[in-house]
Design an enzyme around this catalytic site. Structure first.
Site, PDB file in Angstrom:
ATOM      1  N   ASP A  40       0.834  -1.207   0.000  1.00  0.00           N
ATOM      2  CA  ASP A  40       0.000   0.000   0.000  1.00  0.00           C
ATOM      3  C   ASP A  40       0.872   1.263   0.000  1.00  0.00           C
ATOM      4  OD1 ASP A  40      -2.308   1.433  -0.001  1.00  0.00           O
ATOM      5  OD2 ASP A  40      -2.798   1.101   2.102  1.00  0.00           O
ATOM      6  N   ASN A  88     -10.938  -2.499  -6.384  1.00  0.00           N
ATOM      7  CA  ASN A  88     -10.087  -1.563  -7.150  1.00  0.00           C
ATOM      8  C   ASN A  88     -10.651  -1.216  -8.537  1.00  0.00           C
ATOM      9  OD1 ASN A  88      -6.899  -2.810  -5.838  1.00  0.00           O
ATOM     10  ND2 ASN A  88      -8.132  -1.069  -5.180  1.00  0.00           N
TER      11      ASN A  88
HETATM   12  C1  FPP Z   1      -1.663   0.024  -3.675  1.00  0.00           C
HETATM   13  O1  FPP Z   1      -1.258   1.378  -3.649  1.00  0.00           O
HETATM   14  C2  FPP Z   1      -1.012  -0.747  -4.760  1.00  0.00           C
HETATM   15  C3  FPP Z   1      -1.643  -1.241  -5.867  1.00  0.00           C
HETATM   16  C4  FPP Z   1      -3.084  -1.053  -6.101  1.00  0.00           C
HETATM   17  C5  FPP Z   1      -0.915  -1.987  -6.940  1.00  0.00           C
HETATM   18  C6  FPP Z   1       0.277  -2.809  -6.506  1.00  0.00           C
HETATM   19  C7  FPP Z   1       0.802  -3.596  -7.643  1.00  0.00           C
HETATM   20  C8  FPP Z   1       2.120  -3.814  -7.904  1.00  0.00           C
HETATM   21  C9  FPP Z   1       3.200  -3.291  -7.060  1.00  0.00           C
HETATM   22  C10 FPP Z   1       2.546  -4.659  -9.114  1.00  0.00           C
HETATM   23  C11 FPP Z   1       2.111  -6.096  -9.016  1.00  0.00           C
HETATM   24  C12 FPP Z   1       2.594  -6.904 -10.174  1.00  0.00           C
HETATM   25  C13 FPP Z   1       1.954  -7.964 -10.747  1.00  0.00           C
HETATM   26  C14 FPP Z   1       2.608  -8.688 -11.857  1.00  0.00           C
HETATM   27  C15 FPP Z   1       0.619  -8.437 -10.344  1.00  0.00           C
HETATM   28  P1  FPP Z   1      -2.369   2.522  -3.672  1.00  0.00           P
HETATM   29  O2  FPP Z   1      -2.604   2.922  -5.099  1.00  0.00           O
HETATM   30  O3  FPP Z   1      -3.602   2.046  -2.968  1.00  0.00           O
HETATM   31  O4  FPP Z   1      -1.663   3.669  -2.887  1.00  0.00           O
HETATM   32  P2  FPP Z   1      -2.397   4.831  -2.053  1.00  0.00           P
HETATM   33  O5  FPP Z   1      -3.061   4.148  -0.883  1.00  0.00           O
HETATM   34  O6  FPP Z   1      -1.261   5.728  -1.635  1.00  0.00           O
HETATM   35  O7  FPP Z   1      -3.373   5.494  -2.974  1.00  0.00           O
END
Ligand code: FPP
Length: 267
Positions: A40, A88
C-alpha cells in the site's frame, strides 16, 4: 584474515540477503513459511514527489522484485502479494487500464527471473474476468512456471476475501448436491480446500505498508492467526531491510493460538 573480513562474522559464501539476516539476529530456522503482503502507498509515494499516481505503481514493481528475491534467498516457501482487489475496479478507468497493462508487462519482464530463481506463479482471485491480454499473459506465466519447485509467488489480482469465501460456499454446496461430500464432513479444514489458496499453508506473517491498519478484504479466512507487521513505509520504499525488520519482529512474538503459555496454570 584481513581487518575487513575479521569485522564480518558470517561467511562470505552466504548470499547477501542471508548474511544481512544473520547480522540482524534473525533465526533462519524459524522463518515464516508463508508471508502475505498488502502493498500500500504507491499513489501517496508518487503524489509526495509531484508525480502521477501510476509512477508509484511502476516504482512498486521494483520493490516487489526486491522482496521476491529476498524471500527466495532466505528460503521462504510462499509469498502472497495483494496487487488488485475486487474493489479496485472503482478507481479511475485510466488507472485501472494502466495497472492491467503494468501487470502484463511485469509478468513478461520477470519471467526470466522466475525461471532463474525456480519461482512458481499462482493467482488468487478471478483472473478470467481480466482484460484478454492480461489474462493470456497470466496463463503463460502459470504454464511456464508450473514445473518450478522453489518459492510459490501467489499474486492476488481481482481478489476479494468475501467473494472467495462465497465462491467456496457455492463449490461446497454443489459438491454436496453431487454427493461428492457429506454435510457432516464440512469443517474449516475441508473449507480451506475450496479457497484459492488450496494446498498452501496459512500465512504466519502479514505485512502492510503505508501506515494503514486494515485487512481490506485480504485473505480473511487464512489470516486468522497471522502475526501483523504494520509499517509507515510506502510500498515503493519497502526494501530487503524492511522485510528483515518484519521477520525479526515476527520472531519475537509469542504465538499462542488462543491457548496459554506452557507452564502457566494458575487462575
Ligand atoms: C496500492 O497502492 C497498490 C496497488 C493497487 C498496486 C500494486 C501492484 C504492484 C506493485 C505490481 C504487481 C505486479 C503484478 C505482476 C501483479 P495505492 O494505489 O492504494 O496507494 P495509495 O493508498 O497511496 O493510494
Amino acid at each position: 584474515m584481513g581487518p575487513a573480513s575479521a569485522s564480518r562474522p558470517f561467511s562470505n559464501t552466504l548470499n547477501p540477503q542471508t548474511r544481512l539476516a544473520l547480522e540482524r539476529g534473525i533465526d533462519l530456522k524459524n522463518l515464516p513459511h508463508h508471508i502475505a503482503l498488502i502493498m500500500d502507498g504507491n499513489g501517496r509515494w508518487a503524489q509526495e514527489r509531484g508525480l502521477p499516481r501510476v509512477a508509484g505503481h511502476k516504482a512498486g514493481v521494483d520493490a516487489l522484485r526486491e522482496t521476491i528475491t529476498t524471500c527466495v534467498r532466505l528460503g521462504i516457501e510462499y509469498l502472497s502479494a495483494y496487487a488488485f482487489s475486487t474493489e479496485n475496479w472503482g478507481r479511475p478507468q485510466e488507472e485501472v487500464d494502466y495497472l492491467m497493462h503494468l501487470f502484463a508487462k511485469t509478468l513478461i519482464a520477470e519471467l526470466p527471473l522466475f525461471k532463474q530463481e525456480n519461482v512458481r506463479i499462482a493467482f488468487l482471485g478471478d483472473i478470467e474476468a481480466l482484460p484478454q491480454k492480461t489474462r493470456d499473459i497470466f496463463h503463460k506465466g502459470l504454464s511456464e512456471t508450473s514445473s518450478h519447485t522453489g518459492m510459490v509467488l501467489a499474486l492476488a489480482v481481482n481478489y476479494g476475501a468475501r467473494a472467495e469465501i462465497a465462491r467456496a460456499a457455492r463449490l461446497i454446496a454443489q459438491a454436496t448436491a453431487d454427493k461428492k461430500i457429506r454435510t457432516d464432513e464440512i469443517d474449516a479444514h475441508l473449507f480451506s480446500h475450496y479457497l484459492y489458496t488450496a494446498g498452501m499453508p496459512d500465512p504466519e506473517l502479514l505485512i502492510r505498508t503505508s501506515g494503514e491498519m486494515r485487512l481490506s478484504n485480504f485473505l480473511l479466512f487464512q489470516l486468522a492467526y497471522a502475526e501483523l507487521f504494520l509499517c509507515d513505509t510506502y510500498w515503493p520504499d519497502f526494501s530487503c531491510e524492511t522485510l528483515l525488520d518484519a521477520i525479526f519482529s515476527f520472531q519475537g512474538r509469542h504465538r499462542r493460538f488462543g491457548k496459554i503459555e506452557e507452564g502457566v496454570h494458575e487462575c
